[in-house]
Design a protein around this motif. Structure first.
Motif, short mmCIF file in Angstrom:
data_model
loop_
_atom_site.label_atom_id
_atom_site.label_comp_id
_atom_site.label_asym_id
_atom_site.label_seq_id
_atom_site.Cartn_x
_atom_site.Cartn_y
_atom_site.Cartn_z
N LYS A 1 0.84 -1.21 0.00
CA LYS A 1 0.00 0.00 0.00
C LYS A 1 0.88 1.27 0.00
O LYS A 1 1.91 1.28 -0.65
CB LYS A 1 -0.98 -0.04 1.18
N HIS B 1 -8.89 -2.48 -5.95
CA HIS B 1 -8.84 -2.71 -4.50
C HIS B 1 -9.94 -1.89 -3.82
O HIS B 1 -10.23 -0.76 -4.23
CB HIS B 1 -7.46 -2.31 -3.97
N GLY C 1 -7.66 -4.81 7.00
CA GLY C 1 -6.99 -3.88 7.91
C GLY C 1 -7.58 -3.89 9.32
O GLY C 1 -7.38 -2.96 10.09
N SER D 1 -6.88 -9.16 6.71
CA SER D 1 -6.40 -9.44 8.07
C SER D 1 -5.77 -10.81 8.26
O SER D 1 -5.91 -11.42 9.33
CB SER D 1 -7.53 -9.22 9.08
P1 PGA Z 1 -4.79 -6.47 5.39
O1 PGA Z 1 -4.95 -5.89 3.89
O2 PGA Z 1 -4.05 -7.79 5.27
O3 PGA Z 1 -4.00 -5.43 6.12
O4 PGA Z 1 -6.16 -6.64 5.92
C1 PGA Z 1 -5.26 -6.74 2.83
C2 PGA Z 1 -5.48 -5.92 1.58
O5 PGA Z 1 -6.02 -4.82 1.68
O6 PGA Z 1 -5.14 -6.35 0.48
#
Ligand code: PGA
Length: 255
Positions: free
Chosen positions: A11, A96, A175, A216
């Protein structure tokens, strides 16, 4: 047997020095791996330098976004599929949920991007789908997933060895510290594969498509996702920013 994917989505998290340092750690850590595909998606700005670091390793480079035209004077600020390929990318994340939320991307736009990437042939699209909490609570998830797939893949013809990755990322599980219940993820993946059968045909689904889960994932919960039948890999955000944590996650999926 299709290979499994483990995809790191960094990201907008790391500055240049941090990005290059983490890329070097990835390269060292995954030196002995040869089964499965490890992909790292840094900021667009640092792709070329990360590509230099990853040369000679098994890790592939991916971008977090792309524009749908190849060239043009009217597209200030955008980056084309060919530019990403030139920078060394093999993969690109499309649609996304964070782009859907903050940049008003919708599935019409995502469809244009999928078409452009498939046409380019050098890149593999990672197409994100997933329901919101409200859609989940009102039992609309299956409908939403089918609709998103139909829109994202509208008019796409898959031929030869073209690969398309579908990333199922329930928006409410990204997230946060709560991943989906593995059984629920497996059910959603079944729905996605059935919908894909209808859209592109069963043969293309088994030959050209992979369906991965994201939201997550961490070293504690990964084991319960790793061996589920319909899950062809994982897309990892937060847990991909620390090498030891990501390595633990990855080891459950690829070797
Ligand atoms: P995360 O993000 O593993 O932090 O939940 C996954 C993503 O947004 O691709």
């Amino acid at each position: 047997m299709l290979k499994k994917y483990i995809i790191a989505n960094w990201k907008m998290n790391l500055n240049l020095a941090e990005t290059l340092s983490l890329a070097k750690k990835f390269k060292e850590k995954f030196a002995g791996f040869n089964q499965g595909e490890v992909v790292v998606c840094p900021s667009t700005l640092f792709l070329i330098e990360v590509n230099e670091i990853l040369k000679g390793s098994i890790i592939k480079l991916g971008a977090q976004n792309v524009f749908w035209e190849e060239v043009g004077a009217s597209y200030t600020g955008e980056v084309s599929p060919e530019m990403l390929a030139e920078a060394g990318c093999r993969y690109v994340i499309l649609g996304h949920s964070e782009r859907r939320k903050y940049l008003s991307e919708n599935y019409e736009i995502i469809n244009k991007k999928v078409r452009a990437v498939v046409k380019n042939e050098k890149l593999i699209p990672i197409v994100c789908i997933g329901e919101s909490l409200k859609e989940r609570k009102t039992d609309r998830r299956d409908f939403v997933l089918v609709e998103q797939l139909e829109q994202a893949l509208s008019g796409i013809e898959v031929f030869g060895d073209q690969r398309i990755i579908i990333a199922y990322e329930p928006i409410w599980a990204i997230g946060t510290s709560t991943a989906l219940e593995p059984a629920e993820a497996e059910y959603a993946h079944k729905i996605i594969k059935l919908a894909l059968n209808d859209i592109v045909g069963m043969q293309a689904v088994s030959k050209n498509f992979s369906v991965i889960y994201g939201g997550s994932i961490n070293s504690k919960n990964v084991k319960s996702f790793a061996n589920l039948e319909d899950i062809d890999g994982l897309l990892v955000g937060g847990a991909s920013l620390k090498i030891e944590e990501f390595y633990k996650v990855a080891k459950s999926i690829v070797k």
